[in-house]
Design an enzyme around this catalytic site. Structure first.
Site, PDB file in Angstrom:
ATOM      1  N   SER A 127       3.087  -0.381  16.980  1.00  0.00           N
ATOM      2  CA  SER A 127       4.603  -0.396  17.849  1.00  0.00           C
ATOM      3  C   SER A 127       5.571   0.317  16.646  1.00  0.00           C
ATOM      4  CB  SER A 127       4.818  -2.016  17.811  1.00  0.00           C
ATOM      5  OG  SER A 127       6.160  -1.999  18.131  1.00  0.00           O
TER       6      SER A 127
ATOM      7  N   TYR B  96       6.516 -10.789  16.194  1.00  0.00           N
ATOM      8  CA  TYR B  96       5.771  -9.846  16.689  1.00  0.00           C
ATOM      9  C   TYR B  96       5.798  -8.789  15.597  1.00  0.00           C
ATOM     10  CZ  TYR B  96       5.012  -6.117  20.348  1.00  0.00           C
ATOM     11  OH  TYR B  96       4.473  -4.952  20.905  1.00  0.00           O
TER      12      TYR B  96
HETATM   13  C1  GCO Z   1      11.369  -6.366  22.144  1.00  0.00           C
HETATM   14  C2  GCO Z   1      10.057  -5.379  22.637  1.00  0.00           C
HETATM   15  C3  GCO Z   1       9.624  -4.650  21.481  1.00  0.00           C
HETATM   16  C4  GCO Z   1       8.620  -3.412  22.102  1.00  0.00           C
HETATM   17  C5  GCO Z   1       7.309  -3.313  21.585  1.00  0.00           C
HETATM   18  C6  GCO Z   1       6.816  -1.629  21.857  1.00  0.00           C
HETATM   19  O1  GCO Z   1      11.370  -7.422  22.330  1.00  0.00           O
HETATM   20  O2  GCO Z   1      11.994  -5.673  21.412  1.00  0.00           O
HETATM   21  O3  GCO Z   1       9.196  -6.239  23.144  1.00  0.00           O
HETATM   22  O4  GCO Z   1       8.837  -5.406  20.746  1.00  0.00           O
HETATM   23  O5  GCO Z   1       8.294  -3.634  23.370  1.00  0.00           O
HETATM   24  O6  GCO Z   1       7.506  -3.319  20.217  1.00  0.00           O
HETATM   25  O7  GCO Z   1       6.021  -1.175  20.914  1.00  0.00           O
END
Ligand code: GCO
Length: 257
Positions: A148, A161
């Protein structure tokens, strides 16, 4: 087909894409199939995964489904063994399965941290290990982990995440340095902001939508089909000496402030 394009041809290859009943995973499975591969879809929901495979077959893609939960060691071991039997050995693995749970780190429950890290990082290790053990016996394989832009930068509210995706970048390198000599390449694709189910709330938020359009040099959200070319490249003979890399497909977000 010219020799140059033949390097990208996946005819005769077998691919598993985890988390592929919808969103990025489904787009990547369709793209690998359109490049000639037999594709195996996977997600936890058996009905949705079968329906997605049926839709790909109706679109001319050689697609099947195998539902299992990548956060379960037992289901993963059984699922990979079943897929290897059904497909006669996997050539390509795309570790795409992932979840998002947003909230302030100060209040983050243990269970949220554990679930995000287990799905987005530990499962990449778990599925990668199961498939690499078999690829090693054949002396060849392509593993593509879905990282990501959060493998490089964070924003408030997505701590678990970002930590997991940062780990996916380094796990990709760790797999590369151990498995390259086994004939396996391990790379990652790092998506920027794409209009998927996982981001539906963000797309629907006018302020966030405006921020993304301003922060992204391309001035827009990505379309999941724009990730397919990177996946075909990294899965193909054209990337035979590409290893341990993260290919960011982000409209330029990471290029500047
Ligand atoms: C957020 C998003 C991101 C992106 C993801 C793409 O909440 O900022 O979900 O995390 O969608 O990282 O790679």
């Amino acid at each position: 087909m010219t020799l140059s394009l033949k390097r990208f041809d996946l005819t005769g290859r077998s691919a598993l894409v985890t988390g592929s009943s919808r969103g990025i995973g489904l787009a990547l499975a369709r793209g690998l199939g359109e490049a000639g591969a037999r594709v195996m879809l996977n997600a936890r929901d058996a009905e949705r995964t079968q329906a997605a495979a049926q839709a790909l077959r109706e679109a001319g893609v050689d697609a099947e489904a195998c539902a299992f939960d990548v956060t379960s060691p037992e289901q993963t071991a059984d699922g990979i063994a079943d897929i290897e039997r059904r497909m006669g050995g996997l050539d390509i693995l795309v570790n795409n399965a992932g979840i998002q749970q947003r909230g302030p780190l100060l209040d983050a429950p243990e269970a949220v941290w554990a679930e995000v890290l287990d799905t987005n990082l530990t499962a990449v290790f778990r599925v990668g290990r199961e498939v690499a053990r078999r690829m090693a016996t054949r002396g060849k394989g392509r593993i593509i982990n879905i990282a990501s832009l959060m493998s490089e930068v964070a924003r408030p509210g997505v701590g678990p995440y970002a930590a997991a995706k940062g780990g996916v970048k380094m796990l990709t390198r760790a797999m590369c340095v151990e498995w390259a000599r086994l004939g396996i390449t391990v790379n990652a694709i790092g998506p920027g902001y794409f209009a998927t189910d996982l981001n539906a709330d963000l797309v629907a938020d006018p302020a966030f939508d405006a921020w993304i359009r301003g922060r992204t040099p391309a001035g827009r959200w990505g379309d999941v089909d724009e990730l397919v070319g990177a996946a075909i490249f990294l899965a193909s003979d054209a990337a035979s000496f590409v290893n341990g890399q993260v290919l960011y497909v982000d409209g330029g977000v990471l290029a500047g402030l």
